[in-house]
Write an enzyme that holds these catalytic residues in place. Structure first.
Site, PDB file in Angstrom:
ATOM      1  N   ARG A  52       0.828  -1.211   0.000  1.00  0.00           N
ATOM      2  CA  ARG A  52       0.000   0.000   0.000  1.00  0.00           C
ATOM      3  C   ARG A  52       0.865   1.266   0.000  1.00  0.00           C
ATOM      4  O   ARG A  52       0.419   2.319  -0.431  1.00  0.00           O
ATOM      5  CB  ARG A  52      -0.968   0.037   1.189  1.00  0.00           C
ATOM      6  CG  ARG A  52      -2.080   1.084   0.970  1.00  0.00           C
ATOM      7  CD  ARG A  52      -3.007   1.289   2.158  1.00  0.00           C
ATOM      8  NE  ARG A  52      -2.396   2.033   3.228  1.00  0.00           N
ATOM      9  CZ  ARG A  52      -2.078   1.556   4.419  1.00  0.00           C
ATOM     10  NH1 ARG A  52      -2.325   0.292   4.726  1.00  0.00           N
ATOM     11  NH2 ARG A  52      -1.500   2.319   5.320  1.00  0.00           N
ATOM     12  N   TYR A 106     -12.689  15.461 -18.215  1.00  0.00           N
ATOM     13  CA  TYR A 106     -13.266  14.126 -18.042  1.00  0.00           C
ATOM     14  C   TYR A 106     -14.379  14.199 -16.990  1.00  0.00           C
ATOM     15  O   TYR A 106     -14.258  14.918 -15.989  1.00  0.00           O
ATOM     16  CB  TYR A 106     -12.143  13.192 -17.583  1.00  0.00           C
ATOM     17  CG  TYR A 106     -12.530  11.760 -17.411  1.00  0.00           C
ATOM     18  CD1 TYR A 106     -12.760  10.947 -18.503  1.00  0.00           C
ATOM     19  CD2 TYR A 106     -12.658  11.214 -16.142  1.00  0.00           C
ATOM     20  CE1 TYR A 106     -13.112   9.620 -18.340  1.00  0.00           C
ATOM     21  CE2 TYR A 106     -12.997   9.881 -15.963  1.00  0.00           C
ATOM     22  CZ  TYR A 106     -13.229   9.087 -17.078  1.00  0.00           C
ATOM     23  OH  TYR A 106     -13.567   7.774 -16.906  1.00  0.00           O
ATOM     24  N   ASP A 178      -3.949  16.664 -17.239  1.00  0.00           N
ATOM     25  CA  ASP A 178      -4.320  15.301 -17.610  1.00  0.00           C
ATOM     26  C   ASP A 178      -4.058  15.159 -19.111  1.00  0.00           C
ATOM     27  O   ASP A 178      -4.803  15.695 -19.933  1.00  0.00           O
ATOM     28  CB  ASP A 178      -5.795  15.072 -17.266  1.00  0.00           C
ATOM     29  CG  ASP A 178      -6.301  13.674 -17.648  1.00  0.00           C
ATOM     30  OD1 ASP A 178      -5.604  12.975 -18.417  1.00  0.00           O
ATOM     31  OD2 ASP A 178      -7.397  13.307 -17.181  1.00  0.00           O
ATOM     32  N   LYS A 203      -5.387   3.631 -20.290  1.00  0.00           N
ATOM     33  CA  LYS A 203      -5.553   3.900 -21.710  1.00  0.00           C
ATOM     34  C   LYS A 203      -4.256   3.568 -22.454  1.00  0.00           C
ATOM     35  O   LYS A 203      -3.865   2.420 -22.493  1.00  0.00           O
ATOM     36  CB  LYS A 203      -5.992   5.353 -21.885  1.00  0.00           C
ATOM     37  CG  LYS A 203      -7.089   5.803 -20.889  1.00  0.00           C
ATOM     38  CD  LYS A 203      -8.408   5.093 -21.071  1.00  0.00           C
ATOM     39  CE  LYS A 203      -9.398   5.341 -19.941  1.00  0.00           C
ATOM     40  NZ  LYS A 203      -9.641   6.718 -19.567  1.00  0.00           N
TER      41      LYS A 203
HETATM   42  C1  LIG Z   1     -10.250   7.369 -18.498  1.00  0.00           C
HETATM   43  C2  LIG Z   1      -9.839   8.739 -18.158  1.00  0.00           C
HETATM   44  C3  LIG Z   1      -9.674   9.135 -16.826  1.00  0.00           C
HETATM   45  C4  LIG Z   1      -9.974   8.209 -15.674  1.00  0.00           C
HETATM   46  O1  LIG Z   1      -9.122   7.129 -15.663  1.00  0.00           O
HETATM   47  P1  LIG Z   1      -9.447   5.760 -14.886  1.00  0.00           P
HETATM   48  O2  LIG Z   1      -8.218   4.956 -15.092  1.00  0.00           O
HETATM   49  O3  LIG Z   1     -10.687   5.190 -15.491  1.00  0.00           O
HETATM   50  O4  LIG Z   1      -9.668   6.133 -13.448  1.00  0.00           O
HETATM   51  C5  LIG Z   1      -9.249  10.418 -16.579  1.00  0.00           C
HETATM   52  N1  LIG Z   1      -8.985  11.292 -17.577  1.00  0.00           N
HETATM   53  C6  LIG Z   1      -9.142  10.944 -18.871  1.00  0.00           C
HETATM   54  C7  LIG Z   1      -8.845  11.949 -19.924  1.00  0.00           C
HETATM   55  C8  LIG Z   1      -9.569   9.667 -19.207  1.00  0.00           C
HETATM   56  O5  LIG Z   1      -9.729   9.325 -20.493  1.00  0.00           O
END
Ligand SMILES: *Cc1c(COP(=O)(O)O)cnc(C)c1O
Length: 391
Positions: A52, A106, A178, A203
């Site tokens: 953790r 998002y 992000d 992703k």
């Molecule tokens: C999918 C996504 C997230 C969230 O990611 P998770 O791994 O599902 O928590 C955040 N920002 C963007 C741009 C995303 O495509």
């Protein structure tokens, strides 16, 4: 690894963060599927190892690899993209603080900043990065963080991180970006002045639609704070996820190059078709941010969207006619996925609200995979023929 000039991103994707080389060591860092490690007696004052805490060997290797890919001092792997967004904000913000965020975010990030943090006494002002001076004019004495997402979902707008970066630098506050849709292959955020680079590793970084994870990259000090939050709130990744992500990162550069070329080819195909009203892809000269994207990015990514003239019925017909692309949310995997935002990210808005965001019915988002482009083109032709019959 040997010191010297910074290695290429493909090389870093394969080698960075690997354990020391010695005779007999496995070429692939082994999966250490252990929650805890020997230690914690009397005279031993070394750091306690506990999964953790994020100091399992697999977690640490991936953290080093991400820092190498982003060109930052440090990076941390977390259990999801949302954890990688929430933990740096929680580490930097106190009750009474203020955040300025792009309104193109998002969905869960919007909920975090617009609903969840306000419940804890942290206020957010949402701005439109298209408007000059939006960041500095929203500044307050208690502003402690700026938040931007680039490229945006689902219209693939590109906003320049250097603008909020200048504001953040002057105020000595965090700029969190992000950059999930870009991946470090297409955009090097730290070079643009971003102090907290975040990706949903679910992703492109993982790249095979088989794991959930997130990463934050930045200074040692930032990452120490994020790790402290991770220890308390607990969104620590499982070692197996870290191992899978490390495997995915080995092919990141070549996957992203293939996503880039496939998406550019399909975007050009769609743009020439009478069934299609508009294509959103930053690699097309017709995209409003094409010049900026060319300046900031080394590739335009695997995400594209377009609007069918025939509206919702045409989009449904298009989606049902495809044989290769699968209808599913999420993105960034080797397989081509299709979604209609009116059924996913923008489900809870009215058609008029979606229209105002540039998402009319008939809007289709594609996460272009790494299949052969000729096969993908044939698939889109099937969809377009079906759409033409309806519309
Ligand atoms: C999918 C996504 C997230 C969230 O990611 P998770 O791994 O599902 O928590 C955040 N920002 C963007 C741009 C995303 O495509």
């Amino acid at each position: 690894m040997t010191k010297g000039p910074k290695q290429g991103i493909a090389t870093r994707g394969v080698h960075a963060g690997a354990p020391e080389r010695r005779v007999g060591a496995p070429v692939v860092p082994p999966l250490v599927q252990s929650s805890t490690f020997l230690g914690g007696w009397g005279e031993d004052a070394s750091e306690l190892l506990y999964t953790r805490y994020g100091n399992n060997p697999n977690q640490e290797q991936v953290g080093k690899k991400i820092a190498a890919l982003e060109g930052t001092e440090a990076a941390l792997l977390l259990a999801s993209g949302m954890a990688a967004i929430a933990m740096p904000l929680l580490s930097q913000l106190d009750h009474g603080d203020h955040v300025i965020a792009s309104r193109y975010l998002y969905g869960a990030t919007l909920a975090l900043l617009g609903e969840e943090l306000p419940r804890r006494g942290i206020e957010t002002t949402f701005v439109d990065p298209d408007i000059d001076g939006c960041w500095s004019s929203a500044l307050r004495e208690n502003t402690r963080a700026l938040v931007l997402e680039v490229p945006t979902n689902p219209t693939l707008r590109i906003f320049d991180p250097r603008i909020p970066a200048a504001v953040a630098r002057e105020r000595k506050i965090m700029l969190l970006v992000d950059a999930t849709f870009a991946s470090p292959v297409n955009m090097q955020c730290a070079d643009l002045g971003v102090t907290a680079v975040v990706h949903s590793a679910t992703k492109y970084l993982g790249g095979h639609s088989d794991l959930i994870a997130g990463v934050v990259a930045g200074s040692d000090e930032l990452i120490r704070g994020v790790r402290d939050m991770m220890k308390i709130y607990g969104p620590s990744p499982d070692p197996h996820t870290a191992w899978l992500l490390d495997r995915g990162l080995r092919t990141l550069e070549m996957r992203v190059q293939k996503h880039n070329t496939n998406a550019l080819e399909l975007a050009a195909l769609l743009e020439g078709r009478p069934e299609v009203e508009v294509v959103h892809y930053p690699g097309l000269a017709s995209h409003p941010d094409h010049a900026l994207a060319s300046e900031l990015m080394t590739g335009f990514g695997g995400m594209l969207s377009f609007v069918l003239r025939g509206g919702g019925d045409a989009a449904d017909a298009f989606a049902s006619a495809l044989e290769l692309a699968m209808v599913a949310p999420s993105l960034g995997g080797v397989e081509t996925l299709l979604s209609q935002p009116r059924f996913t990210s923008n489900l809870h808005q009215t058609p008029d609200e979606r229209m105002a965001l540039g998402i009319p019915d008939g809007f289709i988002r594609l996460s272009v995979g790494i299949e052969d482009p000729a096969d993908l083109a044939a698939d889109l032709e099937r969809g377009l023929s079906a759409a033409a019959r309806v519309g």
